[in-house]
Design a protein around this motif. Structure first.
Motif, PDB file in Angstrom:
ATOM      1  N   ALA A 110      19.063 -33.694  -1.121  1.00 30.17           N
ATOM      2  CA  ALA A 110      20.916 -33.932  -0.573  1.00 30.17           C
ATOM      3  C   ALA A 110      22.107 -32.390  -1.368  1.00 30.17           C
ATOM      4  O   ALA A 110      23.091 -32.470  -0.245  1.00 30.17           O
ATOM      5  N   PHE A 111      21.622 -32.816  -2.446  1.00 29.04           N
ATOM      6  CA  PHE A 111      22.283 -31.245  -2.753  1.00 29.04           C
ATOM      7  C   PHE A 111      22.675 -30.113  -2.084  1.00 29.04           C
ATOM      8  O   PHE A 111      23.546 -29.214  -2.286  1.00 29.04           O
ATOM      9  N   TRP A 127      24.255 -30.206   0.201  1.00 30.85           N
ATOM     10  CA  TRP A 127      26.343 -30.692  -0.670  1.00 30.85           C
ATOM     11  C   TRP A 127      26.396 -29.196  -0.020  1.00 30.85           C
ATOM     12  O   TRP A 127      27.220 -28.548   0.422  1.00 30.85           O
ATOM     13  N   PHE A 135      33.994 -28.301  -4.117  1.00 33.55           N
ATOM     14  CA  PHE A 135      32.975 -29.516  -3.691  1.00 33.55           C
ATOM     15  C   PHE A 135      31.480 -28.685  -3.783  1.00 33.55           C
ATOM     16  O   PHE A 135      30.815 -30.317  -4.446  1.00 33.55           O
ATOM     17  N   ILE A 136      30.944 -28.117  -4.179  1.00 35.89           N
ATOM     18  CA  ILE A 136      29.645 -27.277  -5.132  1.00 35.89           C
ATOM     19  C   ILE A 136      29.347 -28.469  -6.245  1.00 35.89           C
ATOM     20  O   ILE A 136      28.754 -29.054  -6.794  1.00 35.89           O
ATOM     21  N   GLY A 178      29.483 -31.848  -6.446  1.00 36.29           N
ATOM     22  CA  GLY A 178      28.050 -32.455  -5.699  1.00 36.29           C
ATOM     23  C   GLY A 178      26.545 -32.639  -7.376  1.00 36.29           C
ATOM     24  O   GLY A 178      26.076 -32.740  -6.867  1.00 36.29           O
ATOM     25  N   LEU A 236      24.736 -35.409  -7.881  1.00 40.94           N
ATOM     26  CA  LEU A 236      23.416 -35.684  -7.092  1.00 40.94           C
ATOM     27  C   LEU A 236      22.481 -34.896  -7.327  1.00 40.94           C
ATOM     28  O   LEU A 236      21.064 -36.077  -7.191  1.00 40.94           O
ATOM     29  N   SER A 260      30.539 -38.036  -7.148  1.00 41.24           N
ATOM     30  CA  SER A 260      31.201 -37.037  -6.182  1.00 41.24           C
ATOM     31  C   SER A 260      31.367 -37.790  -4.403  1.00 41.24           C
ATOM     32  O   SER A 260      32.228 -37.426  -3.920  1.00 41.24           O
ATOM     33  N   ILE A 271      35.348 -36.433  -3.496  1.00 44.11           N
ATOM     34  CA  ILE A 271      34.968 -35.723  -2.427  1.00 44.11           C
ATOM     35  C   ILE A 271      36.786 -36.357  -1.835  1.00 44.11           C
ATOM     36  O   ILE A 271      37.573 -35.346  -0.709  1.00 44.11           O
TER      37      ILE A 271
END
Length: 109
Positions: free
Chosen positions: A4-5, A8, A61-62, A65, A68, A81, A85
Motif C-alpha cells: 500500500a505504501f 502511495w 502526500f508521501i 502515507g 500506512l 492518511s 489527504i
C-alpha cells in the motif's frame, strides 16, 4: 502494508513528475481543465510556482502515507492518511487559486 505504501509512493512520484513537467514546459501549465487555455502575465514564473506547488504537495502526500507503513492492517492510524489527504486536496486547490490570481491576465476567463 508495504505494498500500500509503495502504491502511495508511485502516486507521489506522479505528482513530482507533474512538477518537473511544469518546470520544463514552455506554455502555461493547467490545473483544472486540460482543454481550457490560460493566459498569464509571466509564463516562466507561473510555471515555476506551479512546479513548487506540485513538488511540495508530493512531499506532503508521501508524508501522509507514512502511517500506512508504520501500522498494522485495519488500524485506526490509517485515518490520519485518509483525513490528511482530504485536507491536502483542499489545500492544493486553495494554493492553486492564489497562484492563478497572482499570474492570470485580468479580464480573461
Amino acid at each position: 502494508m508495504i505494498s500500500a505504501f509503495l502504491a502511495w509512493l508511485c502516486m507521489g512520484a506522479v505528482f513530482i513528475g507533474l512538477g518537473i513537467y511544469a518546470l520544463i514546459s514552455k506554455s502555461p501549465v493547467r490545473f483544472w481543465n486540460i482543454q481550457q487555455k490560460i493566459e498569464v502575465t509571466d509564463i516562466k514564473k507561473y510555471n515555476r510556482a506551479m512546479a513548487k506547488m506540485w513538488i511540495l504537495s508530493a512531499v506532503l502526500f508521501i508524508a501522509l502515507g507514512i502511517p500506512l507503513l508504520l501500522v498494522k492492517q485495519n488500524s485506526a492510524w490509517a485515518v490520519i492518511s485518509i483525513l490528511g489527504i482530504m485536507f491536502w486536496a483542499i489545500g492544493l486547490m486553495v494554493v492553486y487559486t492564489f497562484i492563478e490570481k497572482k499570474y492570470r491576465i485580468i479580464g480573461r476567463i
